[in-house]
Design an enzyme around this catalytic site. Structure first.
Site: not given
Ligand code: CTP
Length: 397
Positions: A206-209, A273
């Site tokens: 995943g990502n930090h969005s 994102a």
């Protein structure tokens, strides 16, 4: 409808001024921010103390006070609307002739916001030819006039000339803002948040969005009259209740949700994102740590923005985002072109207060022709306003 609206209330010398205490209270109750300006004559009918208490703001009256100066130009720019209620015969005549002998007139003459008046006077004054002429002039200056009511007047006579009741003035303002909604009837698709690409039943890439920016955008567009569909990746932030939310997890779910709805949309804003790569295989059981190293084979996800750009008709407006760490402008302009967007919003992670997780953001916008629009660091809600204002401006360009 009045939530967050900035209103200047000008009060002039008429017996109806006593009703402005109720008017201010109603406006504040609806979520409006009210700044009151009184003429000297108005103070004979209602006290500044009552109005400052109810509006929770200082009441202004003089252009200069001791050593300070009321910035009439900025007051007129601050407001979403200037309401003069009650409007006396005297101030009406001044407005019609551009006289500038008090703060209220200085603010009126420099106001860039719409102006609405609620006249109040005795019947004979109301029917005087000069009053009619002055009202005609006011309308020709694009001022709005709230009709007077018929009923008992201060003179004891019964007839036309009463100021509209505070409830009716509030209703008028409500309708005014409703009709003014710039995105009224527009169908808008917004993506927000991260995507999670599963590796096995318990792990993902995943990502930090956080989804904050996209949710703020969806809320801003909804408040301007749009019908918003928000396609939201896994985010802990909840979207406002009046927005249709389609919850998705992976990039491919987000793609399907967008592509199946895009044809019906007027505008699409891709602020999510989205993962660029996803695992080729998703293990059906939890992956065990049997080996010293572990390799994941990834394959490219479908680019949602690019796919919408390929499908886009001349009537649709497509907005992309670009999150960059270097060579920001060049990369953003390249994305604008390759994805066939009409506008791209650049976030640089080099800017303090910009990017994932923050409550603030700093953006630069590029339009289709490459024109650059710069903005300061602001709360994500304020940034959402800037983005929506720019979309509206470009839609009408
Ligand atoms: N985007 C998308 N679908 C993807 C990847 C990105 O719709 N699979 C959209 C994003 O929502 C954003 C824009 O494309 O509006 C640019 O995203 P960004 O991550 O900055 O760029 P990428 O196209 O992914 O390119 P790169 O990672 O190489 O910078």
């Amino acid at each position: 409808m009045l939530q967050g609206k900035k209103i200047i209330l000008g009060i002039t010398g008429s017996i109806a001024a006593y009703k402005t205490a109720v008017l201010v209270r109603l406006l504040v109750k609806q979520g409006a921010e009210v700044k009151v300006i009184m003429t000297t004559a108005a103070k004979d009918f209602v006290t500044p103390l009552v109005l400052s208490t109810l509006s929770k703001n200082d009441v202004l009256s003089d252009i200069a006070n001791n050593d300070s100066w009321a910035n009439h130009v900025m007051l007129g720019r601050w407001a979403d609307i200037m309401l003069i209620a009650p409007l006396s015969c005297n101030t009406l005549a001044k407005m019609a002739n551009g006289l500038c002998d008090n703060l209220l007139m200085a603010v009126y003459l420099s106001a860039t916001c719409p102006v609405v008046v609620a006249p109040a006077m005795d019947e004979d004054m109301w029917h005087h030819t000069s009053t009619k002429d002055n009202l005609k002039k006011l309308s020709s200056f694009s001022n709005h006039i709230i009709p007077v009511a018929n009923g008992e007047l201060a003179s004891g006579l019964i007839g036309e000339g009463r100021m509209a009741e505070p409830e009716n003035i509030v209703e008028w303002l409500d309708h005014f803002f409703l009709n003014k909604l710039e995105l009224k009837g527009k169908k808008i698709l917004v993506t927000a948040g991260p995507t999670y690409e599963a590796l096995d039943p318990v792990r993902f890439i995943g990502n930090h969005s956080s989804g904050k920016m996209g949710i703020a955008l969806a809320a801003e567009m909804q408040s301007r009259g749009a019908n918003v569909t928000l396609v939201l990746g896994p985010s802990i932030i909840t979207a406002p209740e009046n927005i249709e939310v389609i919850k998705v997890k992976s990039a491919s779910e987000m793609y399907e949700a967008c592509i199946s709805r895009f044809d019906k949309m007027d505008i699409a804003v891709m602020s999510a994102a989205v993962a660029d790569y996803t695992p080729v295989n998703i293990a059906s059981e939890k992956i065990k740590k049997n080996d010293d190293s572990f390799t994941i084979e990834l394959t490219k996800t479908k680019d949602i923005l690019k796919s919408l750009g390929e499908k886009k008709t001349d009537k649709q407006f497509l907005v992309g985002f670009a999150l960059e760490t270097n060579n920001e402008k060049a990369y953003a302009l390249k994305k604008l072109q390759t994805k066939n967007a009409d506008m791209i919003v650049l976030n640089s992670l080099n800017d303090i207060g910009a990017g994932f997780g923050h409550d603030t953001n700093k953006i630069t916008i590029f339009d289709r022709g490459g024109k650059e629009y710069n903005f300061d660091t602001k709360s994500k809600q304020e940034v959402a306003k800037d983005i929506v204002n720019t979309i509206i401006k470009l839609l009408h360009a």
